[in-house]
Design an enzyme around this catalytic site. Sequence first.
Site, PDB file in Angstrom:
ATOM      1  CD  GLU A 103       8.063   6.674  17.452  1.00  0.00           C
ATOM      2  OE1 GLU A 103       7.450   7.615  17.288  1.00  0.00           O
ATOM      3  OE2 GLU A 103       7.387   5.210  17.831  1.00  0.00           O
ATOM      4  CG  HIS A 122       4.877   3.386  14.068  1.00  0.00           C
ATOM      5  ND1 HIS A 122       4.733   4.454  15.193  1.00  0.00           N
ATOM      6  CD2 HIS A 122       3.704   2.500  14.739  1.00  0.00           C
ATOM      7  CE1 HIS A 122       2.989   4.256  15.710  1.00  0.00           C
ATOM      8  NE2 HIS A 122       3.102   3.468  15.433  1.00  0.00           N
ATOM      9  CB  ALA A 178     -13.850  12.803  14.283  1.00  0.00           C
ATOM     10  CB  ILE A 179     -12.469   7.539  15.573  1.00  0.00           C
ATOM     11  CG1 ILE A 179     -10.960   8.963  15.357  1.00  0.00           C
ATOM     12  CG2 ILE A 179     -11.785   6.483  15.115  1.00  0.00           C
ATOM     13  CD1 ILE A 179      -9.548   8.578  16.159  1.00  0.00           C
ATOM     14  CD  GLU A 238     -21.965  10.005  20.894  1.00  0.00           C
ATOM     15  OE1 GLU A 238     -20.863   9.621  20.231  1.00  0.00           O
ATOM     16  OE2 GLU A 238     -21.778   9.892  22.625  1.00  0.00           O
ATOM     17  CB  ALA A 292     -14.386   4.591  17.767  1.00  0.00           C
ATOM     18  N   GLY A 312     -12.860   6.777  22.365  1.00  0.00           N
ATOM     19  CA  GLY A 312     -12.021   7.867  22.869  1.00  0.00           C
ATOM     20  C   GLY A 312     -10.457   7.834  22.766  1.00  0.00           C
ATOM     21  CB  ALA A 340      -2.400  15.346  12.984  1.00  0.00           C
ATOM     22  CG  HIS A 369     -20.481  31.222 -11.224  1.00  0.00           C
ATOM     23  ND1 HIS A 369     -21.149  30.893  -9.816  1.00  0.00           N
ATOM     24  CD2 HIS A 369     -20.506  31.286 -11.979  1.00  0.00           C
ATOM     25  CE1 HIS A 369     -22.229  30.335 -10.907  1.00  0.00           C
ATOM     26  NE2 HIS A 369     -22.045  30.589 -11.625  1.00  0.00           N
TER      27      HIS A 369
HETATM   28  C1  LIG Z   1      -8.263   6.690  13.249  1.00  0.00           C
HETATM   29  C2  LIG Z   1      -7.546   7.703  13.450  1.00  0.00           C
HETATM   30  C3  LIG Z   1      -7.748   8.631  12.724  1.00  0.00           C
HETATM   31  C4  LIG Z   1      -7.391  10.287  13.265  1.00  0.00           C
HETATM   32  N1  LIG Z   1      -7.427  10.840  12.208  1.00  0.00           N
HETATM   33  C5  LIG Z   1      -7.638  12.394  11.912  1.00  0.00           C
HETATM   34  C6  LIG Z   1      -7.625  13.244  11.130  1.00  0.00           C
HETATM   35  O1  LIG Z   1      -8.098  13.399   9.829  1.00  0.00           O
HETATM   36  N2  LIG Z   1      -7.079  14.763  11.580  1.00  0.00           N
HETATM   37  C7  LIG Z   1      -6.244  14.873  13.059  1.00  0.00           C
HETATM   38  O2  LIG Z   1      -5.112  15.592  12.166  1.00  0.00           O
HETATM   39  N3  LIG Z   1      -5.512  13.883  13.606  1.00  0.00           N
HETATM   40  C8  LIG Z   1      -6.629  12.743  13.559  1.00  0.00           C
HETATM   41  N4  LIG Z   1      -6.565  11.924  14.362  1.00  0.00           N
HETATM   42  C9  LIG Z   1      -5.677  11.928  15.379  1.00  0.00           C
HETATM   43  C10 LIG Z   1      -4.142  12.067  15.269  1.00  0.00           C
HETATM   44  O3  LIG Z   1      -3.550  11.185  14.872  1.00  0.00           O
HETATM   45  C11 LIG Z   1      -3.445  12.325  16.631  1.00  0.00           C
HETATM   46  O4  LIG Z   1      -4.057  12.948  17.141  1.00  0.00           O
HETATM   47  C12 LIG Z   1      -2.001  12.754  16.329  1.00  0.00           C
HETATM   48  O5  LIG Z   1      -1.371  11.689  15.900  1.00  0.00           O
HETATM   49  C13 LIG Z   1      -1.101  13.363  17.466  1.00  0.00           C
HETATM   50  O6  LIG Z   1       0.172  13.724  17.218  1.00  0.00           O
HETATM   51  P1  LIG Z   1       1.425  13.450  18.556  1.00  0.00           P
HETATM   52  O7  LIG Z   1       2.520  13.479  18.090  1.00  0.00           O
HETATM   53  O8  LIG Z   1       0.799  13.771  19.557  1.00  0.00           O
HETATM   54  O9  LIG Z   1       1.073  12.046  18.997  1.00  0.00           O
HETATM   55  P2  LIG Z   1       1.257  10.250  17.838  1.00  0.00           P
HETATM   56  O10 LIG Z   1       0.933  10.841  16.584  1.00  0.00           O
HETATM   57  O11 LIG Z   1       0.430   9.213  18.779  1.00  0.00           O
HETATM   58  O12 LIG Z   1       2.648   9.965  18.045  1.00  0.00           O
HETATM   59  C14 LIG Z   1       3.698   9.630  19.766  1.00  0.00           C
HETATM   60  C15 LIG Z   1       4.450   8.813  19.579  1.00  0.00           C
HETATM   61  O13 LIG Z   1       4.909   8.611  20.613  1.00  0.00           O
HETATM   62  C16 LIG Z   1       5.871   7.408  20.430  1.00  0.00           C
HETATM   63  N5  LIG Z   1       6.022   6.983  22.066  1.00  0.00           N
HETATM   64  C17 LIG Z   1       5.078   6.712  22.395  1.00  0.00           C
HETATM   65  N6  LIG Z   1       5.695   6.801  23.855  1.00  0.00           N
HETATM   66  C18 LIG Z   1       6.912   6.278  23.709  1.00  0.00           C
HETATM   67  C19 LIG Z   1       7.981   6.423  24.870  1.00  0.00           C
HETATM   68  N7  LIG Z   1       7.949   6.941  25.857  1.00  0.00           N
HETATM   69  N8  LIG Z   1       9.612   6.475  24.116  1.00  0.00           N
HETATM   70  C20 LIG Z   1       9.660   6.717  22.252  1.00  0.00           C
HETATM   71  N9  LIG Z   1       8.369   7.085  21.633  1.00  0.00           N
HETATM   72  C21 LIG Z   1       7.339   6.607  22.326  1.00  0.00           C
HETATM   73  C22 LIG Z   1       5.026   6.621  19.995  1.00  0.00           C
HETATM   74  O14 LIG Z   1       5.011   5.021  19.422  1.00  0.00           O
HETATM   75  C23 LIG Z   1       4.339   7.395  18.476  1.00  0.00           C
HETATM   76  O15 LIG Z   1       4.696   7.196  17.049  1.00  0.00           O
HETATM   77  C24 LIG Z   1      -6.778  10.272  13.966  1.00  0.00           C
HETATM   78  C25 LIG Z   1      -6.333   9.497  15.017  1.00  0.00           C
HETATM   79  C26 LIG Z   1      -7.150   7.982  14.368  1.00  0.00           C
HETATM   80  C27 LIG Z   1      -6.196   6.571  15.725  1.00  0.00           C
END
Ligand SMILES: Cc1cc2nc3c(=O)[nH]c(=O)nc-3n(C[C@H](O)[C@H](O)[C@H](O)COP(=O)(O)OP(=O)(O)OC[C@H]3O[C@@H](n4cnc5c(N)ncnc54)[C@H](O)[C@@H]3O)c2cc1C
Length: 465
Positions: A34, A37, A182-183, A202, A268, A270, A318, A444
């Site tokens: 990672e 974070h 959504a965002i 939009e 926001a 995309g 997520a 209920h």
């Molecule tokens: C403002 C906002 C609100 C959201 N709200 C929701 C919600 O309510 N519910 C929901 O389901 N989804 C929500 N999402 C979407 C959700 O955050 C993502 O779908 C989810 O985080 C995707 O998970 P992931 O593991 O694919 O990627 P990420 O969470 O983006 O994690 C990817 C990780 O890879 C690391 N990384 C990248 N490149 C490298 C590399 N080369 N080497 C090592 N590490 C690397 C990054 O640092 C990061 O920590 C929201 C997104 C945003 C921006």
Amino acid sequence: MSTHFDLIVIGGGPGGYVAAIRAAQLGLRTVLVEKQHLGGICLNWGCIPTKALLHGAEMAHRLSQMEHLGFTAQGLDFDIRRLVKRSREVSAQLTDGIEYLLKKNNVEVILGKGSMVGKGRVRVDSAHDSRELRADHVILATGARPRALPGISGSDSRIWSYFEALVPETLPESLLVIGSGAIGSEFASLYSDLGTRVTLVEMAEQILPSEDADVSTLVAAQFEKRGITVHRQASVSSLQALSHGLECTLKFKDGREQTVAVERVLVAAGIQANSENLGLEALGVDIERGFIKTDQWSRTNVAGLYAVGDVAGAPCLAHKASNEAIICVERLAGVEHVKPLDRSKIPACTFARPQVASVGMTEAQAHAAGRDIKVGSFPFKANGKALILGESEGFVKVIFDRHSDELLGAHLVGPEVTELIQGFTIASSLEATAQDLIASVFAHPSLSEAMHEAVLAAHGHALHY
Ligand SMILES: Cc1cc2nc3c(=O)[nH]c(=O)nc-3n(C[C@H](O)[C@H](O)[C@H](O)COP(=O)(O)OP(=O)(O)OC[C@H]3O[C@@H](n4cnc5c(N)ncnc54)[C@H](O)[C@@H]3O)c2cc1C
């Protein structure tokens, strides 16, 4: 430290850390790389901190309603910095929890930037050194970042992405939000509840473009009632810096133009996948519009290389990332009877006011797919619990196949629907029919009774409306 593993996971978000934990549970020697974070965007800059701020916004709304319940208060004050601090604390608490879980499951964690240098070979660059790891399997879970709008994003510090919008030092007097997915809708709702004058722009015909049209219409009406200005079929064609803000020129589909002066702009519009600088071109990995192409088991076209979560494409959620990760790992570890992820059964939620939640096809999608359907809808204004809460705007809408009675889609808008949707998601996963749902007993007085009534309505016999 060993340099050979069964599995290397690049990226520690909900796709990557869940993949690593599940793999370790199945006995695979696993390392997680990672670069920034643990917890990814979701825990640090997405799902969690937005909902923590929205909880504060919800409180602001409830306080504005308290006189209905007999309360009066004087001298109420609000400090955005304290709400932001709390939001960051909740994120930190959860990311610490991920670190603990990885440790508990014996997942090795390396902080550094990972990239492919060959099949099964990953180079990790950190502040101190660079090393090469090898594994039979590599999962890419590198997520996504905000999609930049050419000519708009990055040109002025008053133009925000979600990163800046999550940690404001002061509340802007006015905010223009570009994009009403959504965002964008969550931020529009959040800032509006905290007292900012919000304009939402939009490009599509409706806000929340992927939701059912009836849901979108109700949300737009509610937003407008709250004082949010909603512009559909419009885009921001240019931005000009003013001494105290920005002048935005909006261009409408019918050719009209309008200018709006605001203190801040939030883009926001995309997201874009983090698929660059990973060494994928040299390996010949198939990529489409930035997203890594995968099959139903998250396999790329290169043997032993997989991609899950946002980097592998929509829906960028997520829970999609985590479920994809589990299926990918179980399949590569040889677990029996693993089923591919059924994308029609992934719920989607928007935690705005009103909340929106859906699973399956919209009415328009069902028609486009040539399905002969039965639709039922039930308003929260006829639901006792919604009236008790003083949150009676909204409805539950369900879509069934007319012949098989299969639940094709459920679309909810109103109080706590982001919790209620799970009832329909489970029903759909268990392939429950309308008759199964009709025969189920709902407590209920509860909001969930509106779900029951909507199903009854689809069959022509709602009891309370
Ligand atoms: C403002 C906002 C609100 C959201 N709200 C929701 C919600 O309510 N519910 C929901 O389901 N989804 C929500 N999402 C979407 C959700 O955050 C993502 O779908 C989810 O985080 C995707 O998970 P992931 O593991 O694919 O990627 P990420 O969470 O983006 O994690 C990817 C990780 O890879 C690391 N990384 C990248 N490149 C490298 C590399 N080369 N080497 C090592 N590490 C690397 C990054 O640092 C990061 O920590 C929201 C997104 C945003 C921006």
